[in-house]
Design a protein around this motif. Structure first.
Motif, PDB file in Angstrom:
ATOM      1  N   ILE A 187       0.873  -1.235   0.010  1.00  0.00           N
ATOM      2  CA  ILE A 187      -0.038  -0.059  -0.121  1.00  0.00           C
ATOM      3  C   ILE A 187       0.901   1.346  -0.042  1.00  0.00           C
ATOM      4  CG2 ILE A 187      -1.715   1.235   1.347  1.00  0.00           C
ATOM      5  CD1 ILE A 187      -2.859  -1.212   2.590  1.00  0.00           C
ATOM      6  N   VAL A 188       1.818   1.246   0.935  1.00  0.00           N
ATOM      7  CA  VAL A 188       2.855   2.218   0.710  1.00  0.00           C
ATOM      8  C   VAL A 188       3.541   2.698  -0.535  1.00  0.00           C
ATOM      9  CG1 VAL A 188       5.088   3.162   1.782  1.00  0.00           C
ATOM     10  CG2 VAL A 188       3.431   2.088   3.500  1.00  0.00           C
ATOM     11  N   ALA A 189       3.998   1.493  -1.169  1.00  0.00           N
ATOM     12  CA  ALA A 189       4.725   1.693  -2.353  1.00  0.00           C
ATOM     13  C   ALA A 189       3.596   2.200  -3.438  1.00  0.00           C
ATOM     14  CB  ALA A 189       5.333   0.443  -2.898  1.00  0.00           C
ATOM     15  N   ALA A 190       2.323   1.720  -3.421  1.00  0.00           N
ATOM     16  CA  ALA A 190       1.399   2.124  -4.473  1.00  0.00           C
ATOM     17  C   ALA A 190       1.042   3.706  -4.062  1.00  0.00           C
ATOM     18  CB  ALA A 190       0.105   1.478  -4.226  1.00  0.00           C
ATOM     19  N   ALA A 191       0.888   4.081  -2.818  1.00  0.00           N
ATOM     20  CA  ALA A 191       0.624   5.607  -2.713  1.00  0.00           C
ATOM     21  C   ALA A 191       1.775   6.385  -3.219  1.00  0.00           C
ATOM     22  CB  ALA A 191       0.274   5.427  -1.260  1.00  0.00           C
ATOM     23  N   VAL A 192       2.994   5.969  -2.903  1.00  0.00           N
ATOM     24  CA  VAL A 192       4.256   7.093  -2.821  1.00  0.00           C
ATOM     25  C   VAL A 192       4.165   7.099  -4.491  1.00  0.00           C
ATOM     26  CG1 VAL A 192       6.638   7.244  -2.734  1.00  0.00           C
ATOM     27  CG2 VAL A 192       5.168   6.408  -0.688  1.00  0.00           C
ATOM     28  N   GLY A 193       4.085   5.948  -5.296  1.00  0.00           N
ATOM     29  CA  GLY A 193       4.369   5.926  -6.520  1.00  0.00           C
ATOM     30  C   GLY A 193       3.261   6.704  -7.356  1.00  0.00           C
ATOM     31  N   ALA A 194       2.046   6.588  -6.977  1.00  0.00           N
ATOM     32  CA  ALA A 194       0.724   7.167  -7.612  1.00  0.00           C
ATOM     33  C   ALA A 194       1.099   8.686  -7.418  1.00  0.00           C
ATOM     34  CB  ALA A 194      -0.245   6.788  -6.863  1.00  0.00           C
ATOM     35  N   CYS A 195       1.570   8.943  -6.143  1.00  0.00           N
ATOM     36  CA  CYS A 195       1.626  10.625  -5.815  1.00  0.00           C
ATOM     37  C   CYS A 195       2.841  11.199  -6.881  1.00  0.00           C
ATOM     38  CB  CYS A 195       2.028  10.756  -4.273  1.00  0.00           C
ATOM     39  SG  CYS A 195       2.306  12.364  -3.847  1.00  0.00           S
ATOM     40  N   VAL A 196       4.072  10.431  -6.764  1.00  0.00           N
ATOM     41  CA  VAL A 196       5.083  10.721  -7.783  1.00  0.00           C
ATOM     42  C   VAL A 196       4.526  11.039  -9.125  1.00  0.00           C
ATOM     43  CG1 VAL A 196       7.139   9.992  -8.709  1.00  0.00           C
ATOM     44  CG2 VAL A 196       6.744  10.007  -6.320  1.00  0.00           C
ATOM     45  N   GLY A 197       3.863   9.902  -9.666  1.00  0.00           N
ATOM     46  CA  GLY A 197       3.475   9.923 -10.852  1.00  0.00           C
ATOM     47  C   GLY A 197       2.447  11.240 -11.204  1.00  0.00           C
ATOM     48  N   ASP A 198       1.638  11.535 -10.319  1.00  0.00           N
ATOM     49  CA  ASP A 198       0.551  12.698 -10.350  1.00  0.00           C
ATOM     50  C   ASP A 198       1.594  13.808 -10.502  1.00  0.00           C
ATOM     51  OD1 ASP A 198      -1.673  10.779 -10.431  1.00  0.00           O
ATOM     52  OD2 ASP A 198      -2.285  11.293  -8.331  1.00  0.00           O
ATOM     53  N   HIS A 199       2.501  13.960  -9.805  1.00  0.00           N
ATOM     54  CA  HIS A 199       3.310  15.336 -10.000  1.00  0.00           C
ATOM     55  C   HIS A 199       4.005  15.235 -11.328  1.00  0.00           C
ATOM     56  CE1 HIS A 199       2.331  15.850  -5.641  1.00  0.00           C
ATOM     57  NE2 HIS A 199       2.900  16.887  -5.602  1.00  0.00           N
ATOM     58  N   VAL A 200       4.357  14.221 -11.844  1.00  0.00           N
ATOM     59  CA  VAL A 200       4.866  14.180 -13.084  1.00  0.00           C
ATOM     60  C   VAL A 200       4.057  14.576 -14.213  1.00  0.00           C
ATOM     61  CG1 VAL A 200       6.023  12.783 -15.033  1.00  0.00           C
ATOM     62  CG2 VAL A 200       6.808  12.596 -12.574  1.00  0.00           C
ATOM     63  N   SER A 201       2.694  14.196 -14.232  1.00  0.00           N
ATOM     64  CA  SER A 201       1.687  14.787 -14.952  1.00  0.00           C
ATOM     65  C   SER A 201       1.482  16.044 -14.514  1.00  0.00           C
ATOM     66  CB  SER A 201       0.286  13.877 -14.476  1.00  0.00           C
ATOM     67  OG  SER A 201      -0.561  14.300 -15.472  1.00  0.00           O
TER      68      SER A 201
END
Length: 217
Positions: free
Chosen positions: A58-72
């Motif tokens: 869950i932590v890896a998914a949340a951090v990855g999604a947050c990083v990807g959203d900031h790239v977008s």
């Protein structure tokens, strides 16, 4: 099928699985063709056996999604903002961009949080928020809420699906992904119905406010 399942188990029991989930959810945020959500649900289903561990998934998914959203968001802020600035005054595109800006200023947090559950919608929203230069601090706050709740949703959905089909993990994976698709379609359906209702209400209001010439037939 058994050999494919064994291969999947070997992959998810590797410590590299958390980095893989991070990468998939990050790329999925700005390239929806990547199955980030399915990867999280699959790992969560198989976590019922104790490996991988659900919490790091869950932590890896949340951090990855947050990083990807900031790239977008950064992509939208860079290229999209310049494109919006180039729209001629009074054009339909400029009017649409101003409408999007006002909507995000009023309900940006709700829009961002809700769109996180729509694979294509979340990319469109984060790009637009960057293009209209939505405040970075507000974006970070609301996106953190959105990605954490989304990761919990995917993780718990997969985990309980795995418990329900403990002897048939493939069915658990399919059930988790299927339920996720149903929920996503339900959210999109509600959003479409609300949008349709608002358009009808606006059309009725516009019709009532039309000036009349006072002539009788």
């Amino acid at each position: 099928m058994d050999s494919a399942l064994d291969l999947l188990r070997q992959l998810v029991t590797s410590p590299w699985v958390y980095l893989l989930i991070f990468g998939l959810t990050a790329v999925d945020a700005f390239f929806p063709a990547v199955p980030g959500e399915a990867a999280v649900i699959t790992a969560a289903v198989l976590s019922t056996s104790g490996n991988p561990n659900l919490a790091p998934v869950i932590v890896a998914a949340a951090v990855g999604a947050c990083v990807g959203d900031h790239v977008s968001y950064a992509i939208g802020r860079g290229g999209g903002a310049n494109r919006l600035a180039g729209f001629p005054d009074g054009s339909r595109r400029q009017a649409s961009s101003e409408w999007a800006r006002r909507a995000l200023n009023r309900r940006g947090g709700l829009i961002l949080t809700t769109s996180r559950y729509l694979p294509g919608g979340r990319t469109a929203v984060t790009l637009t928020m960057g293009a209209v230069r939505y405040p970075r601090r507000s974006f970070l706050l609301y996106d953190a809420i959105a990605t954490v709740t989304w990761a919990l949703y995917c993780g718990l959905l997969g985990y309980f699906g795995g418990l329900a089909f403990e002897r048939h993990p493939v069915k658990g994976v399919l059930a988790g992904i299927g339920l996720s698709v149903i929920i996503t379609l339900g959210i999109e359906g509600v959003r479409w119905l609300r949008h349709r209702a608002h358009r009808r209400a606006a059309a009725r209001l516009e019709f009532r406010q039309r000036p009349t010439d006072g002539r009788r037939r």
